[in-house]
Design a protein around this motif. Structure first.
Motif, PDB file in Angstrom:
ATOM      1  N   ALA A 154      14.040  99.125  74.166  1.00  0.00           N
ATOM      2  CA  ALA A 154      14.566  98.209  75.181  1.00  0.00           C
ATOM      3  C   ALA A 154      14.865  96.849  74.561  1.00  0.00           C
ATOM      4  N   ASP A 155      15.752  96.103  75.215  1.00  0.00           N
ATOM      5  CA  ASP A 155      16.059  94.755  74.750  1.00  0.00           C
ATOM      6  C   ASP A 155      14.801  93.883  74.799  1.00  0.00           C
ATOM      7  N   GLY A 156      14.749  92.906  73.895  1.00  0.00           N
ATOM      8  CA  GLY A 156      13.608  91.998  73.854  1.00  0.00           C
ATOM      9  C   GLY A 156      13.113  91.811  72.437  1.00  0.00           C
ATOM     10  N   ARG A 157      12.015  91.091  72.294  1.00  0.00           N
ATOM     11  CA  ARG A 157      11.416  90.823  70.998  1.00  0.00           C
ATOM     12  C   ARG A 157      10.909  92.110  70.360  1.00  0.00           C
ATOM     13  N   ILE A 158      11.060  92.194  69.031  1.00  0.00           N
ATOM     14  CA  ILE A 158      10.571  93.351  68.296  1.00  0.00           C
ATOM     15  C   ILE A 158       9.372  92.919  67.470  1.00  0.00           C
ATOM     16  N   GLY A 159       8.211  93.467  67.788  1.00  0.00           N
ATOM     17  CA  GLY A 159       6.990  93.127  67.064  1.00  0.00           C
ATOM     18  C   GLY A 159       6.666  91.652  67.176  1.00  0.00           C
ATOM     19  N   GLU A 160       6.089  91.112  66.104  1.00  0.00           N
ATOM     20  CA  GLU A 160       5.710  89.702  66.084  1.00  0.00           C
ATOM     21  C   GLU A 160       6.647  88.882  65.208  1.00  0.00           C
ATOM     22  N   GLY A 161       7.767  89.456  64.822  1.00  0.00           N
ATOM     23  CA  GLY A 161       8.691  88.764  63.948  1.00  0.00           C
ATOM     24  C   GLY A 161       9.633  87.841  64.697  1.00  0.00           C
ATOM     25  N   ASN A 162      10.628  87.342  63.958  1.00  0.00           N
ATOM     26  CA  ASN A 162      11.593  86.405  64.543  1.00  0.00           C
ATOM     27  C   ASN A 162      12.889  87.108  64.909  1.00  0.00           C
ATOM     28  N   VAL A 163      12.792  88.335  65.411  1.00  0.00           N
ATOM     29  CA  VAL A 163      13.980  89.110  65.732  1.00  0.00           C
ATOM     30  C   VAL A 163      13.919  89.613  67.174  1.00  0.00           C
ATOM     31  N   GLU A 164      15.081  89.601  67.809  1.00  0.00           N
ATOM     32  CA  GLU A 164      15.238  90.077  69.184  1.00  0.00           C
ATOM     33  C   GLU A 164      16.383  91.071  69.236  1.00  0.00           C
ATOM     34  N   LYS A 165      16.208  92.128  70.020  1.00  0.00           N
ATOM     35  CA  LYS A 165      17.283  93.092  70.254  1.00  0.00           C
ATOM     36  C   LYS A 165      17.945  92.752  71.581  1.00  0.00           C
ATOM     37  N   LYS A 166      19.279  92.630  71.553  1.00  0.00           N
ATOM     38  CA  LYS A 166      20.017  92.308  72.773  1.00  0.00           C
ATOM     39  C   LYS A 166      21.406  92.928  72.709  1.00  0.00           C
ATOM     40  N   ASP A 167      21.693  93.810  73.656  1.00  0.00           N
ATOM     41  CA  ASP A 167      23.030  94.410  73.778  1.00  0.00           C
ATOM     42  C   ASP A 167      23.513  94.996  72.453  1.00  0.00           C
ATOM     43  N   ALA A 168      22.747  95.901  71.880  1.00  0.00           N
ATOM     44  CA  ALA A 168      23.110  96.604  70.647  1.00  0.00           C
ATOM     45  C   ALA A 168      23.355  95.645  69.485  1.00  0.00           C
ATOM     46  N   GLU A 169      22.575  94.564  69.434  1.00  0.00           N
ATOM     47  CA  GLU A 169      22.669  93.605  68.340  1.00  0.00           C
ATOM     48  C   GLU A 169      21.285  93.045  68.058  1.00  0.00           C
ATOM     49  N   LEU A 170      21.004  92.810  66.773  1.00  0.00           N
ATOM     50  CA  LEU A 170      19.771  92.154  66.374  1.00  0.00           C
ATOM     51  C   LEU A 170      20.048  90.671  66.155  1.00  0.00           C
ATOM     52  N   LEU A 171      19.167  89.811  66.679  1.00  0.00           N
ATOM     53  CA  LEU A 171      19.341  88.370  66.572  1.00  0.00           C
ATOM     54  C   LEU A 171      18.095  87.764  65.934  1.00  0.00           C
ATOM     55  N   TYR A 172      18.267  87.140  64.773  1.00  0.00           N
ATOM     56  CA  TYR A 172      17.135  86.531  64.070  1.00  0.00           C
ATOM     57  C   TYR A 172      17.114  85.021  64.302  1.00  0.00           C
ATOM     58  N   ASP A 173      15.926  84.492  64.556  1.00  0.00           N
ATOM     59  CA  ASP A 173      15.754  83.047  64.682  1.00  0.00           C
ATOM     60  C   ASP A 173      15.680  82.424  63.292  1.00  0.00           C
ATOM     61  N   ALA A 174      16.131  81.189  63.187  1.00  0.00           N
ATOM     62  CA  ALA A 174      16.092  80.476  61.907  1.00  0.00           C
ATOM     63  C   ALA A 174      14.734  79.835  61.718  1.00  0.00           C
ATOM     64  N   GLU A 175      13.727  80.634  61.435  1.00  0.00           N
ATOM     65  CA  GLU A 175      12.370  80.135  61.261  1.00  0.00           C
ATOM     66  C   GLU A 175      12.066  79.977  59.779  1.00  0.00           C
ATOM     67  N   GLU A 176      11.910  78.737  59.320  1.00  0.00           N
ATOM     68  CA  GLU A 176      11.567  78.479  57.927  1.00  0.00           C
ATOM     69  C   GLU A 176      10.145  78.974  57.648  1.00  0.00           C
ATOM     70  N   GLY A 177       9.937  79.389  56.418  1.00  0.00           N
ATOM     71  CA  GLY A 177       8.597  79.808  56.023  1.00  0.00           C
ATOM     72  C   GLY A 177       8.336  81.282  56.217  1.00  0.00           C
ATOM     73  N   LYS A 178       9.157  81.972  57.010  1.00  0.00           N
ATOM     74  CA  LYS A 178       8.994  83.411  57.164  1.00  0.00           C
ATOM     75  C   LYS A 178       9.286  84.088  55.829  1.00  0.00           C
TER      76      LYS A 178
END
Length: 391
Positions: A154-178
């Protein structure tokens, strides 16, 4: 021709057009002589008992069609809405085949991911035995080794990382230090999109693999590709972007380009739409300008650049399958990747027959094969997931 004329009449009678219809007209206008288009327009007027317009009005009608198509030219990545129409525009030789229908990609691959489990997907064989086209299917391998089947998530956050699934696309946040890398894998019959942590957008074709860091912390941005992908790289002059392919490297600053690097193909090609890229392979180097392509041979190490066909290079991303004087065997590899089928040739059959045409990608396999039968002069028989080609 009659099918074309009828479809054109239908479009001219409508007050507005869908994205699919605009794309059909765009492709038609780009591949049909102006005189032929005018003939169809005049025929449409005559058959509807409308007075034939003068030359000036004809030109305004043509200009109006171009103007109404302009939004599609400006936004070539807009997903296409599925329709049920299809039309054959021409038949054999150097003439194009145009199939107006649904959307999406093709190309076949023997490559299978060796380091991760294969994506579990439902069969696309219908009750009548026909095979449906591919779709948005992929798996994501997280840096901790966990595998996520995206088309079953389902759409939403995946695990504890900086990635979200939305409408057949992965979206990563620009989190420094990861730290750590993720791997996005599409099976045969699959495709997917991802927006990396730096804002770079990637469209991943079927039977492909993209490895990338969850965050870009150093003074360069580097990803690794097997298969095919289209990139829109976020500009960052301080941190160049690199695409690493087996034996080849693509370096960019901010640009739009396509890389086709399937292991089973003889050449790895790069097509540049905007910006500038530098291709390096086997000690050789070329710099591409917009509208140019390069071809690298992983076997011989040769690297060439030439004026390219940008429309064909990115057609897969825009929902169209194109083949311009391509060998039948290459076209069938494309179909194999998109429909997840294998291909077997009759002994002695020349699979190097050249084929020219274009078709929409949301058709079932049976319809795609009917079109190829018209152009290649061969016969297809489907048994399970094997397409047999014979005379």
């Amino acid at each position: 021709m009659e099918d074309q004329a009828q479809y054109l009449r239908e479009l001219l009678a409508k007050p507005d057009w869908t994205d699919d219809e605009r794309r059909w007209l765009l492709h038609y206008l780009e591949h049909t002589p102006a005189t032929a288009l005018k003939s169809l327009l005049l025929e449409a007027f005559r058959e509807r008992d409308i007075a034939v317009p003068d030359i000036a009005l004809q030109e305004r009608l043509l200009a109006g069609i171009h103007a109404r198509m302009q939004p599609v030219q400006e936004t070539i990545v807009t997903p296409m809405r599925r329709t049920n129409r299809w039309r054959v525009a021409a038949a054999v030789g150097g003439m194009a085949i145009l199939l107006g229908g649904g959307a999406l990609l093709l190309r076949q691959s023997k490559w299978q991911p060796e380091t991760v489990a294969e994506v579990a997907t439902a069969s696309n064989i219908g009750p009548n035995g026909d095979i449906a086209p591919g779709g948005n299917k992929a798996q994501l391998v997280l840096h901790n080794g966990k595998t996520v089947v995206l088309d079953q998530t389902a759409d939403g956050r995946i695990g504890e990382g900086n990635v979200e699934k939305k409408d057949a696309e992965l979206l990563y946040d620009a989190e420094e230090g990861k730290s750590g890398s993720n791997i996005l894998i599409t099976p045969r019959g699959g495709q997917y999109r991802v927006r990396l942590a730096d804002g770079t957008k990637v469209w991943l074709n079927a039977a492909s693999r993209l490895e990338y860091p969850v965050a870009f912390n150093g003074n360069e941005r580097m990803v690794s590709l097997t298969g095919e992908a289209y990139f829109e790289v976020a500009s960052d002059v301080q941190r160049p972007f690199f695409v690493m392919v087996d034996g080849m490297k693509v370096q960019v600053l901010g640009t739009k380009f396509n890389v086709n690097a399937y292991p089973e193909e003889k050449l790895f090609t790069t097509a540049l739409l905007e910006g500038a890229v530098r291709i390096t392979g086997s000690g050789k180097q070329v710099t591409l300008k917009p509208g140019q392509e390069s071809a690298f041979s992983p076997k011989s190490g040769s690297l060439k650049q030439y004026a390219g066909d940008m429309e064909s290079a990115v057609a897969w991303k825009n929902g169209i399958i194109t083949f311009k004087n391509d060998e039948l065997s290459a076209v069938m590899r494309d179909l194999g990747r998109w429909y997840d089928v294998d291909v077997a040739y009759e002994p002695g059959l020349d699979s190097h027959i050249h084929v020219t045409g274009a078709m929409r990608k949301q058709e079932h396999l049976s319809q795609a094969l009917k079109i190829l039968e018209l152009t290649a002069g061969v016969h297809f028989e489907v048994e399970g997931r094997t397409v047999k080609v014979s005379r």
